[in-house]
Design a protein around this motif. Structure first.
Motif, PDB file in Angstrom:
ATOM      1  N   VAL A   1      -3.352  -3.003  -5.872  1.00 13.92           N
ATOM      2  CA  VAL A   1      -2.917  -3.683  -4.659  1.00 13.92           C
ATOM      3  C   VAL A   1      -4.020  -4.646  -4.241  1.00 13.92           C
TER       4      VAL A   1
ATOM      5  N   SER B   1       0.828  -1.205   0.000  1.00 11.23           N
ATOM      6  CA  SER B   1       0.000   0.000   0.000  1.00 11.23           C
ATOM      7  C   SER B   1       0.863   1.257   0.000  1.00 11.23           C
TER       8      SER B   1
ATOM      9  N   ASP C   1      -6.953   0.208  -5.188  1.00 12.95           N
ATOM     10  CA  ASP C   1      -6.568  -0.295  -3.870  1.00 12.95           C
ATOM     11  C   ASP C   1      -7.656  -1.243  -3.369  1.00 12.95           C
TER      12      ASP C   1
ATOM     13  N   HIS D   1       0.684   4.298  -2.708  1.00 13.89           N
ATOM     14  CA  HIS D   1       0.471   5.692  -2.298  1.00 13.89           C
ATOM     15  C   HIS D   1       1.606   6.599  -2.771  1.00 13.89           C
TER      16      HIS D   1
END
Length: 250
Positions: free
Chosen positions: A206, A55, A174, A59
């Motif tokens: 992800v 993650s 995500d 980001h």
């Protein structure tokens, strides 16, 4: 929409990416020298055990967080060289996002939700592109419905169309199927792959789910903040076997 899907252009990349949380004895190295590119027209899944940095990588690659050292690029633009305003504009104009929560505006129709980022930016967008997107995500007969009138899978399709509406270089997802049943999740994952290839955009996802990762063109594996493996043409069984190798015997 299919003309340039075979390009090998790198839509996004990180180089020697390091992200450290905290300082001193409590410092945690969430990313430890990751170099990775995400090609246009390809669907890439990022996997790894909890705490692997997946993650954090998403980001930082998307400009939602900053690297401690190293660099992150969207196309030829280095994110670390941008001030807050220019970074905000880049995320608005060149990056799309799909999250586990659909994040649709309940009072707007499907068509209005798809156009929302363009409307907020004061941009007309490309009507032909948006019209083709509607067919890619299969929502032609739902354009005047509101989110409450749609299933979870249909709402996530709207979110996917919205992410692609501004013709971004890359779409980051995500855990996009975390709130969906297996059938709806499979449809959305197939859609993400098709959208990447048919629009020649990069999609980076992800996920913790081997079945979801198997929809990607390639899976990259992180462990302890490092890139440890890559798998082309993944299957759920192969991904699951690779993930088992990360488990520490009790």
């Amino acid at each position: 929409m299919t003309a340039t899907a075979t390009t090998t252009r790198t839509a996004a990349r990180v180089a020697d990416a390091v992200k450290v949380h905290g300082a001193g004895d409590t410092a945690v190295r969430a990313l430890d020298g990751v170099t990775l590119g995400f090609p246009a027209g390809r669907f890439t899944a990022i996997m790894g055990p909890s705490g692997s940095g997946k993650s954090t990588l998403l980001h930082c690659a998307a400009g939602l967080d900053t690297l401690t050292s190293g660099s992150a690029h969207i196309g030829d633009t280095e994110l670390g060289a941008l001030d807050d305003r220019r970074l905000t504009l880049l995320r608005r104009d060149r990056i799309g996002f799909v999250f586990q929560a659909f994040n649709l505006v309940p009072t707007l129709t499907v068509a209005e939700n798809v156009r929302l980022p363009l409307d907020l930016a004061g941009r007309r967008g490309d009507p032909d592109w948006i019209d083709a997107l509607i067919d890619v995500v299969g929502l032609r007969d739902r354009l005047h419905h509101r989110p409450s009138e749609l299933s979870g899978g249909q709402q996530q399709r709207v979110a996917v169309a919205r992410a692609f509406a501004g013709r971004p270089d890359v779409v980051f997802a995500d855990e996009p199927t975390g709130n969906l049943d297996s059938r709806s999740g499979g449809e959305v994952l197939g859609l993400l792959g098709r959208a990447a290839r048919e629009t020649a955009r990069a999609v980076v996802m992800v996920t913790h789910d081997p079945v979801a990762a198997a929809h990607a063109d390639e899976v990259v594996f992180l462990a302890d903040g490092r890139l440890v493996d890559r798998m082309a043409a993944p299957t759920a069984d192969r991904v699951l076997d690779r993930m088992k190798a990360f488990e520490v015997p009790s």
